[in-house]
Design an enzyme around this catalytic site. Structure first.
Site, mmCIF file in Angstrom:
data_model
loop_
_atom_site.group_PDB
_atom_site.id
_atom_site.type_symbol
_atom_site.label_atom_id
_atom_site.label_comp_id
_atom_site.label_asym_id
_atom_site.label_seq_id
_atom_site.Cartn_x
_atom_site.Cartn_y
_atom_site.Cartn_z
ATOM 1 C CG ASP A 1 4.963 -16.247 24.986
ATOM 2 O OD1 ASP A 1 4.894 -17.338 24.204
ATOM 3 O OD2 ASP A 1 3.457 -15.771 24.894
ATOM 4 N NE ARG B 1 9.950 -39.584 22.193
ATOM 5 C CZ ARG B 1 10.563 -40.673 23.096
ATOM 6 N NH1 ARG B 1 9.782 -41.543 23.155
ATOM 7 N NH2 ARG B 1 11.179 -40.326 23.721
ATOM 8 C CE LYS C 1 8.521 -31.726 13.569
ATOM 9 N NZ LYS C 1 8.707 -32.253 14.874
ATOM 10 C CG ASN D 1 6.383 -35.782 13.014
ATOM 11 O OD1 ASN D 1 7.272 -36.445 13.652
ATOM 12 N ND2 ASN D 1 5.906 -34.530 13.565
ATOM 13 C CG LEU E 1 5.012 -51.921 13.006
ATOM 14 C CD1 LEU E 1 6.043 -52.844 12.928
ATOM 15 C CD2 LEU E 1 3.792 -52.039 12.200
ATOM 16 N N GLY F 1 -3.082 -38.980 17.186
ATOM 17 C CA GLY F 1 -3.456 -37.475 17.503
ATOM 18 C C GLY F 1 -2.385 -36.793 17.676
ATOM 19 C CB CYS G 1 3.346 -33.135 15.784
ATOM 20 S SG CYS G 1 3.806 -32.067 17.124
ATOM 21 C CE LYS H 1 2.941 -37.981 23.706
ATOM 22 N NZ LYS H 1 4.400 -38.370 23.144
ATOM 23 N NE ARG I 1 -2.332 -28.723 21.205
ATOM 24 C CZ ARG I 1 -1.143 -28.097 20.940
ATOM 25 N NH1 ARG I 1 -1.045 -27.323 19.998
ATOM 26 N NH2 ARG I 1 -0.070 -28.440 21.860
HETATM 27 C C1 UGA Z 1 5.652 -36.622 17.395
HETATM 28 C C2 UGA Z 1 7.049 -37.539 17.167
HETATM 29 O O1 UGA Z 1 7.034 -38.732 17.648
HETATM 30 C C3 UGA Z 1 8.058 -36.700 17.324
HETATM 31 O O2 UGA Z 1 9.318 -37.035 17.083
HETATM 32 C C4 UGA Z 1 7.942 -34.936 17.019
HETATM 33 O O3 UGA Z 1 9.063 -34.308 17.412
HETATM 34 C C5 UGA Z 1 6.684 -34.443 17.543
HETATM 35 O O4 UGA Z 1 5.514 -35.463 16.882
HETATM 36 C C6 UGA Z 1 6.433 -33.231 16.852
HETATM 37 O O5 UGA Z 1 6.255 -32.905 15.686
HETATM 38 O O6 UGA Z 1 6.865 -32.163 17.659
HETATM 39 P P1 UGA Z 1 4.225 -36.539 19.795
HETATM 40 O O7 UGA Z 1 3.280 -35.935 18.804
HETATM 41 O O8 UGA Z 1 4.517 -35.952 21.128
HETATM 42 O O9 UGA Z 1 5.575 -36.644 19.127
HETATM 43 O O10 UGA Z 1 3.562 -38.018 19.932
HETATM 44 P P2 UGA Z 1 4.046 -39.566 19.647
HETATM 45 O O11 UGA Z 1 4.386 -40.026 21.030
HETATM 46 O O12 UGA Z 1 5.125 -39.961 18.704
HETATM 47 O O13 UGA Z 1 2.556 -40.236 19.552
HETATM 48 C C7 UGA Z 1 1.723 -39.542 18.559
HETATM 49 C C8 UGA Z 1 0.239 -40.300 18.056
HETATM 50 O O14 UGA Z 1 0.416 -41.592 17.506
HETATM 51 C C9 UGA Z 1 -0.313 -40.463 19.452
HETATM 52 O O15 UGA Z 1 -1.767 -39.891 19.583
HETATM 53 C C10 UGA Z 1 -0.273 -42.166 19.889
HETATM 54 O O16 UGA Z 1 -1.131 -42.465 20.565
HETATM 55 C C11 UGA Z 1 -0.195 -42.426 18.353
HETATM 56 N N1 UGA Z 1 0.216 -43.854 18.140
HETATM 57 C C12 UGA Z 1 1.203 -43.947 18.487
HETATM 58 C C13 UGA Z 1 -0.688 -44.482 17.549
HETATM 59 O O17 UGA Z 1 -1.621 -44.588 17.449
HETATM 60 N N2 UGA Z 1 -0.353 -46.087 17.655
HETATM 61 C C14 UGA Z 1 0.822 -46.444 17.746
HETATM 62 O O18 UGA Z 1 1.287 -47.591 17.250
HETATM 63 C C15 UGA Z 1 1.961 -45.277 18.239
#
Ligand code: UGA
Length: 463
Positions: free
Chosen positions: A30, A158, A208, A212, A267, A274, A277, A337, A344
């Site tokens: 890094d 995640r 990928k 998403n 769902l 947010g 990703c 979350k 972010r």
């Molecule tokens: C997400 C994907 O789930 C991973 O598989 C992926 O590797 C990662 O992006 C990435 O591209 O690096 P992450 O961003 O950590 O992971 O978060 P998630 O747990 O999937 O949640 C994403 C967002 O969706 C959160 O803001 C959560 O609050 C929101 N969400 C989730 C909703 O608004 N409604 C729902 O019903 C579920």
């Protein structure tokens, strides 16, 4: 295998530490010396469950170290993984860092006249590895593909569950441009006994993004249905989605039991997605499509619904309270979350800004993300109060917005909430649990039919 990982951010660090934990010899590079120094002392620069313990373990086992010198990391390495950031510039992916690293690796190959295999792990739009990265490497090394290896190995981590996701993945996607690269990726992931997908690099890249964008699409679709249900009145969208969840294509029946797959967690109506990703990836794929002459209507709609969703919280509150001027509102949860200090694209940013615009007096709390939130809000942060003890602060406010479902916030039902308004923006409470309060949420409006808002007492337990 000796592996160099370039970029000790969230993806690079988790990948490097987990690969080391499986027995590989990993050097993480890094440019930030303070991150490197901290890592070598076993201190993680990011908040991620189980990462500190695993980092200390692999340092002790002499399987992991960090350096600022790319040259030092590449010495004796068979494989170099590029895991630097791919920020979004007005919705378009910025490949500057990936290209810089590819060029430096190419220069190293030329200077040392050696064979190296380069694998991209950063999320890059389809076609990046086999064109942009390949060209950078060929130009800088004065060699052709085949004289170096090239591939793409996306991550599916995640935040908050990254170690678990790396150690126990659903699958490993191995994109490769030469047979030797595939061979090396097979060796790298030999300790993982999971489904392995062997494809070319651009297919790996699209897997990928498709992953998403489909999850994000599902969230926006359910939120749009929730907004419709609330406008119709007399419907709780949780009843609607629980009816949908029982379709065996969402929730298979094994014998007499339901499988309750994790997909159902995407769902649930709420104030929108947010993180670093979903928003960025949907935007980047849309931009790529539009650039290629494809209208990408679907992804535009996914983003449009999501961008408007945090405002729903303030719209519904304004509707029920008539006026938010000088109303004291406590926002619980600032991270995008639970389980992370990452803010972010957090819906809470928009919720707080909108509440301030509506004239509310806003206080906020998060177990770990307050500092990042203040930084992200910039000058606006002086207009809000950051509280350490949300339970005590509760007595001073009339409205509470649950914006991130940190488990501790479920305790609100045990506190004195008489006559308060509780806005559950993540559907983490059962309305009957907060009966002394007025329960408001996304996707549920019953007042238009003259029914009491807390009258839905038979909500099934959701996933
Ligand atoms: C997400 C994907 O789930 C991973 O598989 C992926 O590797 C990662 O992006 C990435 O591209 O690096 P992450 O961003 O950590 O992971 O978060 P998630 O747990 O999937 O949640 C994403 C967002 O969706 C959160 O803001 C959560 O609050 C929101 N969400 C989730 C909703 O608004 N409604 C729902 O019903 C579920």
């Amino acid at each position: 295998m000796r592996v160099a990982v370039v970029g000790a951010g969230y993806v690079g660090l988790v990948s490097g530490v987990c690969l080391a934990a499986k027995g590989h010899d990993v050097t993480c590079v890094d440019i930030n010396k303070s991150i490197v120094d901290r890592l070598n002392q076993g201190v993680t620069p990011i908040f991620e469950k189980n990462l500190p313990e695993l980092l200390q373990e692999v340092i002790k086992a002499e399987k992991f170290r960090a350096t600022v010198s790319l040259e030092h990391a590449l010495r004796d390495a068979s494989l170099v993984i590029i895991a630097v950031g791919t920020p979004s510039e007005n919705g378009v992916i910025d490949l500057t860092y990936v290209c810089n690293v590819a060029r430096q690796i190419g220069e190293y190959i030329k200077k040392n006249n050696c064979f190296l295999t380069v694998v991209v792990k950063s999320t890059v739009i389809p076609g990046t590895t086999d064109t942009v990265v390949r060209q950078e490497l060929e130009r800088a090394s004065s060699k052709k593909l085949g004289e170096f290896g090239l591939g793409m190995n996306p991550e599916f981590l995640r935040e908050g569950e990254a170690i678990e996701d790396f150690m126990y993945p659903d699958r490993v996607v191995m994109g490769y441009e030469t047979p030797e690269t595939l061979q090396l990726l097979e060796e790298l992931y030999e300790p993982w006994n999971v489904d392995k997908v062997r494809v070319n690099s651009r297919t790996a890249e699209l897997i990928k993004y498709a992953n998403n964008t489909l999850l994000a699409t599902q969230i926006s679709a359910v939120n749009e249905i929730a907004n419709l249900a609330a406008t119709l009145g007399g419907i709780d969208t949780m009843h609607v989605v629980s009816g949908v969840h029982l379709d065996k294509r969402w929730n298979p029946i094994i014998g007499t039991n339901r499988l309750n797959p994790q997909i159902l967690k995407y769902l649930v109506p709420g104030c929108g997605f947010g993180g670093s990703c979903f928003p960025k990836d949907v935007q980047a794929l849309r931009s790529q499509g539009v650039g290629l002459g494809i209208p990408m209507r679907m992804l535009s709609a996914v983003l449009e619904v999501n961008e408007a969703q945090p405002q729903q919280v303030v719209n519904i509150l304004s509707h029920h309270l008539n006026d938010l001027v000088d109303v004291k509102v406590l926002v619980l949860g600032l991270a995008f979350k639970p389980g992370t200090d990452d803010v972010r694209e957090s819906a809470s940013l928009e919720i707080v800004r909108s509440l301030l615009c509506a004239g509310a007096q806003v206080s906020v709390h998060d177990p770990i993300a307050a500092e990042n939130f203040a930084h992200a809000l910039g000058a606006t942060a002086v207009s809000i109060e950051f509280v350490d003890d949300w339970r005590t602060s509760l007595s001073a406010v009339g409205v509470v917005v649950l914006a991130t479902c940190w488990p501790e916030y479920a305790e609100i039902s045990k506190l004195d909430i008489t006559k308060k308004v509780i806005f559950d923006a993540r559907r983490m409470l059962q309305p009957e649990d907060v009966l002394p309060a007025r329960y408001l949420t996304i996707g549920r409006r019953v007042d238009s039919l003259g029914v009491q808002e807390n009258n839905f007492s038979d909500l099934p337990n959701m996933v």
